[in-house]
Design a protein around this motif. Structure first.
Motif, mmCIF file in Angstrom:
data_model
loop_
_atom_site.group_PDB
_atom_site.id
_atom_site.type_symbol
_atom_site.label_atom_id
_atom_site.label_comp_id
_atom_site.label_asym_id
_atom_site.label_seq_id
_atom_site.Cartn_x
_atom_site.Cartn_y
_atom_site.Cartn_z
ATOM 1 N N GLY B 413 0.811 -1.205 0.000
ATOM 2 C CA GLY B 413 0.000 0.000 0.000
ATOM 3 C C GLY B 413 0.849 1.262 0.000
ATOM 4 N N ILE B 414 0.197 2.370 -0.271
ATOM 5 C CA ILE B 414 0.864 3.672 -0.305
ATOM 6 C C ILE B 414 0.883 4.269 1.095
ATOM 7 C CG2 ILE B 414 0.742 6.025 -1.235
ATOM 8 C CD1 ILE B 414 1.552 3.831 -3.275
ATOM 9 N N MET B 422 3.619 9.559 -4.827
ATOM 10 C CA MET B 422 2.551 9.316 -5.807
ATOM 11 C C MET B 422 2.681 10.176 -7.064
ATOM 12 S SD MET B 422 0.373 6.830 -5.240
ATOM 13 C CE MET B 422 -1.375 7.141 -5.586
ATOM 14 N N VAL B 452 -2.479 7.743 1.073
ATOM 15 C CA VAL B 452 -2.576 7.555 -0.378
ATOM 16 C C VAL B 452 -2.248 8.819 -1.173
ATOM 17 C CG1 VAL B 452 -3.962 6.753 -2.327
ATOM 18 C CG2 VAL B 452 -4.344 5.766 -0.049
ATOM 19 N N PHE B 453 -2.922 9.922 -0.848
ATOM 20 C CA PHE B 453 -2.771 11.131 -1.652
ATOM 21 C C PHE B 453 -1.771 12.095 -1.019
ATOM 22 C CE2 PHE B 453 -7.002 9.471 -2.491
ATOM 23 C CZ PHE B 453 -6.950 9.376 -3.867
#
Lengths: 375, 480
Positions: B413-414, B422, B452-453
């Motif tokens: 996962g990020i 990213m 994630v972001f």
């Protein structure tokens, strides 16, 4: 609608331009047109035809991946891969485009093992209603970076955006393949299929098609021969080795002909026998000729109705919707649309479906009405 | 009433943690370098209580982070300082094993391995098998779309989950997916799996079970060069064989594993391949011979075939414990998770070695050779002040994978760890489009924020401008 403009981009840039040029117009996205009738009828001012975007982007047999423009016919993709003794593990009945098969979430009997394209697509490039170009996934078969937008487009029926490019994982073609055929009812088929699976015979497909169980085995030539022999022993004296074209009956049933109604639906595997009984009972009650094919262990069924009135077809489909509301009508007999709503009861997460649609296409200009009355 | 009082009232005092000493348990996941103490931890006992907690958060604008076993390696369960952690450890019931329909219904706190244990009496198992499967939970697996050693053949969590009951960011409970994979509409379940807890909290999962393969054969093949081992894998794939698993360990990783008394690995080999085939006995026997032949053709120096289940267990124990074993040869380490197209394995390993030399840091490699998913272990000593250098190298390795046409993450996962990288992989429009999905599920951004972001707060100046993907530069893909 015959006078509708048609946009026919050949490249990603032309596709993006088409979305810009058509601003304010409602678009119906179409590949080969083999799924135009699925679900509701989109209201549109123009057609976005993806079939000129049919090129191979890259074929990487060592990496087990291939990238294509979304308008490539699926059969062309398989021919390309066959040169490398590889395939995308999907055997749909329709001669659609790669993008069309993603958008319809279509699959054939090997869904039993390999699922649908959702399970093979590893990357997409899409163009949204506002001409935004976005990618997700990539070129590697294992990848969890970012959201997987390809999943959203799976089953989207042209309502979220336009698929421009698709990257897929491929598999080696088996050295040998063989099919067992057993004439039997759905209950027997479900029982026998379960014994093949629990007996670790690893059928790659188990399909009950209109009174015959078909089980396909892939593998090495020695391995397939051995498993076919053991499967025959389990199945009893009615079992026969079937030629490879035995599977064409499934594709014929799923495709249907003019005047037929074809619907697909999903249930838990063990509902298959009851569904078959329900289809037979309702067809008899309404004087319709019905045929059904199921991948029982994927819980995926297709029912073809032939003969009888549109009202009779509507009555049978309505009865199916009591078993499982999520029935997709893929082919409509003449007059059926007037008798039957495009969709039944919405799924539990319909509010999320609506929110996603609003986020991706706030003006509802792509495939408007395709999912009506859900959204 | 304050939100903390509301949560205490909704869940009961016994299921709420505010004591700073006890909160410390929750301040990080498996990525221990990142630590944030949450304001509160809640331990709901049912889906209804999860929903109740989320409703309180939604009403008061309190961010929340769901947590399973906390084994994640990307900081996906890293708390938010002014928010709460919702632990799913008390939801650990196997609700149903249904051998007829080949599925099981479980609560999110059930461990990955316990699903297979519950299915075992029926000759069935749950296929995805992350290395941490004894402790990691299915809820975490759903959040991360976990893989494992066997996903080359069998796929990932997303290929094995049929339905999930989820609590959305506003506290409503819904079901994604259903009895069958053939349901109309967008595949929301597929998008949810792997969303790293940013779209909602899973409270019940229906997984597919597979029949145990009739035969399993496992071998360890030693090679004098990493390239030789890589070529052997290419040869196996070219022969049309899809092994259940193909794992590679380099010498440094083998040394770590070999320090254990149970090790079956040759301590001084340059590289070792673990190849496992499973399926019907005749097919497996024929292909197993072929794999050995291919390994010999590519200069393998020794083949050890597992003679029985015990030897097979020892091979896998060594492989799966490799991360932990590295602790024997280094006080601290980072685990990376980049992916490259399989054909570029030799190239990426050469470059990682050169980068490691430049940085004066050792890197051990354990990876899934069949799908190009690397797990470089960047070894360093915190006490010797190597942390920052090692972290920089670790990030550079992940970004190198992107440069070679791959991905930042294959299965970990990020999370918080790689969010700032990213923009190396995705352009602004790509990320903005992904954010549309997030907004559709969670308009207020309360659900696991900061993961994630990339955000300026998280990344500062680091994300920088998008650099063209090498495939773009090569004209393979275009960005408009």
């Amino acid at each position: 609608m015959s006078t509708a403009t048609t946009y026919r981009p050949a490249t990603l840039a032309e596709l993006r331009d088409a979305l810009v040029d058509s601003a304010g117009e409602r678009l119906a996205v179409a590949g080969t047109g083999s799924a135009t009738a699925w679900g509701g009828e989109p209201v549109h001012d123009a057609v976005l035809d993806t079939t000129a975007m049919s090129g191979l982007i890259s074929c990487n047999p060592t990496d087990l991946t291939v990238a294509v423009q979304a308008g490539m016919p699926f059969a062309t993709l398989q021919e390309t891969l066959a040169e490398h003794d590889q395939w995308v593990a999907l055997d749909p009945a329709r001669a659609g485009t790669v993008g069309g098969l993603v958008a319809t979430a279509d699959a054939g009997p090997v869904r039993h093992t390999f699922g649908s394209l959702r399970d093979s697509v590893i990357g997409v490039t899409v163009v949204l209603a506002d001409a935004t170009v976005a990618r997700s996934g990539g070129y590697v078969i294992k990848n969890v970076a970012g959201y997987d937008l390809a999943k959203l487009f799976h089953g989207s029926l042209g309502t979220l955006g336009v698929l421009a490019e698709v990257v897929l994982r491929v598999r080696p073609r088996p050295a040998a393949t063989a099919t067992l055929a057993v004439p039997c009812d759905a209950a027997t088929a479900f029982d026998l299929g379960g014994r093949l699976i629990h007996g670790s015979l690893e059928p790659v497909a188990v399909e009950w098609c209109d009174g015959t169980l078909l089980a396909r085995f892939d593998g090495t030539s020695g391995g397939v021969e051995d498993r076919l022999r053991r499967a025959r022993a389990l199945a009893g004296s009615d079992a026969t080795d079937a030629p490879a074209d035995a599977w064409s009956v499934v594709a014929d049933l799923v495709s249907g002909d003019d005047g037929d109604t074809v619907v697909r639906l999903g249930t838990a595997p063990d509902r298959t026998p009851e569904l078959a009984a329900l289809v037979a009972r309702e067809a008899a009650a309404h004087a319709v000729d019905a045929a059904m094919t199921s991948s029982p262990f994927a819980g995926a069924h297709t029912v073809r109705l032939r003969g009888g009135s549109a009202a009779a077809h509507a009555a049978v489909v309505t009865a199916l919707r009591t078993e499982q509301p999520a029935v997709t009508v893929c082919r409509w007999t003449d007059g059926l649309r007037a008798e039957l709503p495009a969709w039944g009861e919405p799924p539990p997460a319909v509010a999320v479906l609506r929110a996603v649609k609003r986020a991706f296409d706030p003006d509802d200009r792509l495939g408007r009405g395709r999912f009506a009355p859900w959204f | 009433m304050s939100w903390s009082a509301e949560l205490t009232e909704a869940l009961g005092r016994a299921n709420v943690i505010t004591d700073p000493a006890r909160l410390r348990t929750y301040e990080c996941d498996g990525l221990t370098g990142y630590r944030v103490q949450p304001a509160m931890v809640v331990l709901p006992r049912s889906a209804a209580e999860v929903a109740a907690a989320v409703r309180v958060c939604a009403r008061h604008g309190v961010p929340f982070v769901a947590r399973g076993a906390g084994t994640g390696l990307s900081g996906g369960a890293l708390p938010v300082a002014d928010g709460i952690v919702i632990s799913l450890q008390k939801l650990r019931r196997v609700v149903e094993v249904d051998p007829v329909n080949l599925r099981a219904v479980v609560e999110p706190g059930v461990t990955n391995l316990d699903i297979s244990k519950a299915a075992a009496p029926y000759g069935l198992y749950y296929a995805p098998d992350p290395s941490s499967q004894q402790v990691c939970t299915i809820g975490g697996n759903v959040a991360e779309n976990s893989g494992g050693a066997h996903c080359l053949k069998y796929g990932f969590t997303v290929n094995h989950v049929l339905a999930a009951e989820v609590v959305l960011a506003d506290g409503t409970v819904t079901t994604l997916g259903g009895d069958s994979a053939q349901l109309p509409g967008y595949d929301l379940l597929g998008a949810f799996i792997g969303s790293e807890g940013t779209l909602g909290i899973v409270t019940q999962v229906t997984v597919r079970l597979l029949a145990k393969p009739a035969a399993v054969r496992t071998m360890v093949a030693d090679f004098a060069t990493v390239a030789g081992a890589g070529d052997a894998v290419t040869g196996i794939i070219a022969a049309g064989i899809v092994p259940a698993a193909v794992e590679m360990l380099d010498n440094l990783a083998i040394q770590a594993v070999a320090a254990s008394t149970e090790s079956v690995y040759t301590p001084d080999t340059v590289a070792a391949l673990v190849v496992e085939l499973d399926g019907p006995p005749d097919d497996v026997a024929e292909q197993f011979d072929e794999v050995q032949e291919i390994c010999r053709e590519h200069g393998c120096t020794k083949i050890m075939v597992a003679a029985d289940a015990e030897q097979r267990r020892l091979i896998w124990t060594g492989r799966k414990a490799a991360f932990a074993a590295v602790g024997r040869i280094s006080p601290d380490y980072f685990v990376q998770d980049g992916v490259v197209p399989r054909g570029r394995l030799a190239e990426v390993l050469g470059r990682i070695a050169a980068m490691a030399d430049d940085a004066g840091i050792r890197v051990a490699n354990v990876f899934h050779a069949g799908d190009g998913n690397l797990h470089p272990l960047v070894l360093y000593s915190e006490a010797d002040g190597e942390h920052d250098r090692a972290e920089r190298l670790s990030t550079e390795i992940a970004e190198l994978c992107v440069e070679l046409g791959g991905s930042l993450s294959g299965e970990h996962g990020i999370g918080a760890d790689k969010a700032c990288s990213m923009p190396r992989m995705f352009g602004e429009d790509d990320l903005a489009t992904m954010l549309r999905l997030r907004t559709a599920f969670d308009p207020d951004g309360l659900c696991n924020p900061g993961k994630v972001f990339p955000t300026p707060r998280l990344c500062g100046e680091r994300p920088g401008k998008y650099r063209p993907h090498p495939l773009e530069e090569a004209g393979v893909i275009e960005r408009l």
